[in-house]
Design a protein around this motif. Structure first.
Motif, PDB file in Angstrom:
ATOM      1  N   TRP A  30       4.257 -12.893  -0.648  1.00 21.75           N
ATOM      2  CA  TRP A  30       4.624 -11.342  -1.267  1.00 21.75           C
ATOM      3  C   TRP A  30       5.026 -11.724  -2.468  1.00 21.75           C
ATOM      4  O   TRP A  30       4.969 -10.370  -3.026  1.00 21.75           O
ATOM      5  N   PRO A  31       5.682 -12.515  -3.447  1.00 20.84           N
ATOM      6  CA  PRO A  31       6.218 -12.581  -4.391  1.00 20.84           C
ATOM      7  C   PRO A  31       5.177 -12.072  -5.323  1.00 20.84           C
ATOM      8  O   PRO A  31       5.389 -11.463  -6.571  1.00 20.84           O
ATOM      9  N   ILE A  32       3.742 -12.723  -5.410  1.00 20.85           N
ATOM     10  CA  ILE A  32       2.500 -11.933  -5.784  1.00 20.85           C
ATOM     11  C   ILE A  32       2.600 -10.610  -5.871  1.00 20.85           C
ATOM     12  O   ILE A  32       2.291  -9.926  -7.085  1.00 20.85           O
ATOM     13  N   LEU A  33       3.122  -9.978  -4.955  1.00 22.51           N
ATOM     14  CA  LEU A  33       3.036  -8.345  -4.109  1.00 22.51           C
ATOM     15  C   LEU A  33       4.104  -7.841  -5.553  1.00 22.51           C
ATOM     16  O   LEU A  33       3.205  -6.448  -6.101  1.00 22.51           O
ATOM     17  N   ALA A  45       0.619  -1.394   0.047  1.00 18.84           N
ATOM     18  CA  ALA A  45      -0.056  -0.031   0.011  1.00 18.84           C
ATOM     19  C   ALA A  45       1.074   1.227   0.004  1.00 18.84           C
ATOM     20  O   ALA A  45       0.901   2.046  -0.840  1.00 18.84           O
ATOM     21  N   MET A  46       2.270   1.265   0.831  1.00 21.02           N
ATOM     22  CA  MET A  46       2.911   2.550   0.611  1.00 21.02           C
ATOM     23  C   MET A  46       3.281   2.488  -0.410  1.00 21.02           C
ATOM     24  O   MET A  46       3.585   4.310  -0.939  1.00 21.02           O
ATOM     25  N   GLY A  47       3.928   1.441  -1.168  1.00 25.47           N
ATOM     26  CA  GLY A  47       4.939   1.222  -2.634  1.00 25.47           C
ATOM     27  C   GLY A  47       3.391   2.273  -4.151  1.00 25.47           C
ATOM     28  O   GLY A  47       3.477   3.304  -4.283  1.00 25.47           O
ATOM     29  N   ILE A  48       2.226   2.491  -2.979  1.00 27.19           N
ATOM     30  CA  ILE A  48       1.326   2.295  -4.428  1.00 27.19           C
ATOM     31  C   ILE A  48       0.990   3.729  -4.032  1.00 27.19           C
ATOM     32  O   ILE A  48       1.096   4.325  -5.105  1.00 27.19           O
ATOM     33  N   LEU A 104       2.877  -2.728 -12.294  1.00 27.21           N
ATOM     34  CA  LEU A 104       2.269  -1.326 -12.545  1.00 27.21           C
ATOM     35  C   LEU A 104       2.725  -0.142 -12.550  1.00 27.21           C
ATOM     36  O   LEU A 104       2.695   0.558 -13.427  1.00 27.21           O
ATOM     37  N   PHE A 105       4.343  -0.266 -12.024  1.00 31.04           N
ATOM     38  CA  PHE A 105       5.386   0.419 -11.890  1.00 31.04           C
ATOM     39  C   PHE A 105       5.881   0.727 -13.826  1.00 31.04           C
ATOM     40  O   PHE A 105       5.886   1.993 -14.142  1.00 31.04           O
ATOM     41  N   PHE A 106       5.395  -0.300 -14.102  1.00 28.03           N
ATOM     42  CA  PHE A 106       6.082  -0.769 -15.424  1.00 28.03           C
ATOM     43  C   PHE A 106       5.684  -0.066 -16.558  1.00 28.03           C
ATOM     44  O   PHE A 106       5.705   1.423 -17.223  1.00 28.03           O
ATOM     45  N   LEU A 107       3.948  -0.006 -16.122  1.00 33.28           N
ATOM     46  CA  LEU A 107       3.230   0.499 -17.157  1.00 33.28           C
ATOM     47  C   LEU A 107       2.835   1.888 -17.090  1.00 33.28           C
ATOM     48  O   LEU A 107       2.346   2.938 -18.125  1.00 33.28           O
TER      49      LEU A 107
END
Length: 215
Positions: A153-156, A81-84, A163-166
């Motif tokens: 956590w690997p899924i996250l 959530a913090m990363g998003i 999401l970051f790439f797109l």
């Protein structure tokens, strides 16, 4: 006339008293909150010109958070959530305040157009303040086991990387399409004219003798 003047002065005093009573908190909690907010705002104002120091402190807090998460071995949902949230702040920091798709171009595209500087949707100071605040909030969340939701956590990590790439791909295309650069690195800087070099040699003697000839 004197009676009207006295009434006007009395009305002005009442208005000033009402304004002061409205601005001054009534309860002890409100006064304490206002005092703390003034102190926090004072230190924030002092830190405004120190950009590098502010961001170094934020990166140090982020490092402490990752050390805490690694030591505990959990709170991956909080980290995701913090990363998003940080990604959304970063995109707002890179985006112009005026959307060129709806309100026209951000920067001039021709030489004869008026110069318009790049204005961010999220200024640097607000970006830093929101980043530091969310890091500290997430660090406090790691002390509550209720928020440690078990997850693979690997899924996250895969979701966040995609999401970051797109998102960055779309932002870079937007920057290329509307020809703006949100950073000052590599931009041309204009300096004033250089001062005339001091005259030396025969030229210096000629300049010195010019006033004598005029006399």
């Amino acid at each position: 006339f004197l009676h009207v003047t006295r009434r006007r002065k009395k009305a002005e005093k009442n208005m000033l008293a009402d304004d002061e009573s409205a601005t001054v908190p009534s309860t002890p909690y409100s006064r304490f909150k206002a005092k703390i907010s003034r102190k926090v705002q004072f230190y924030l104002d002092l830190s405004t010109p120190h950009v590098k120091i502010r961001w170094l402190v934020s990166f140090f807090l982020l490092l402490l958070y990752f050390v805490r998460v690694y030591a505990v071995g959990g709170f991956f949902i909080v980290t995701y959530a913090m990363g998003i949230y940080l990604l959304n702040l970063f995109i707002a920091f890179l985006s112009p305040q005026i959307d060129p798709e709806t309100e026209g171009p951000v920067l001039p595209t021709k030489k004869d157009e008026e110069f318009r500087p790049f204005i961010r949707r999220l200024p640097e100071f607000k970006f830093w303040y929101a980043t530091s605040k969310v890091i500290m909030i997430c660090f406090l969340c790691t002390f509550f086991r209720v928020l440690d939701i078990p997850v693979f956590w690997p899924i996250l990590v895969l979701y966040f990387g995609t999401l970051f790439f797109l998102t960055m791909k779309r932002q870079i295309r937007h920057m290329i399409r509307y020809r703006y650069l949100p950073f000052t690195w590599g931009k041309q800087k204009y300096k004033g004219k250089k001062k005339d070099a001091p005259v030396s040699g025969p030229g210096k003697a000629a300049v010195a003798s010019a006033p004598d000839k005029a006399k």
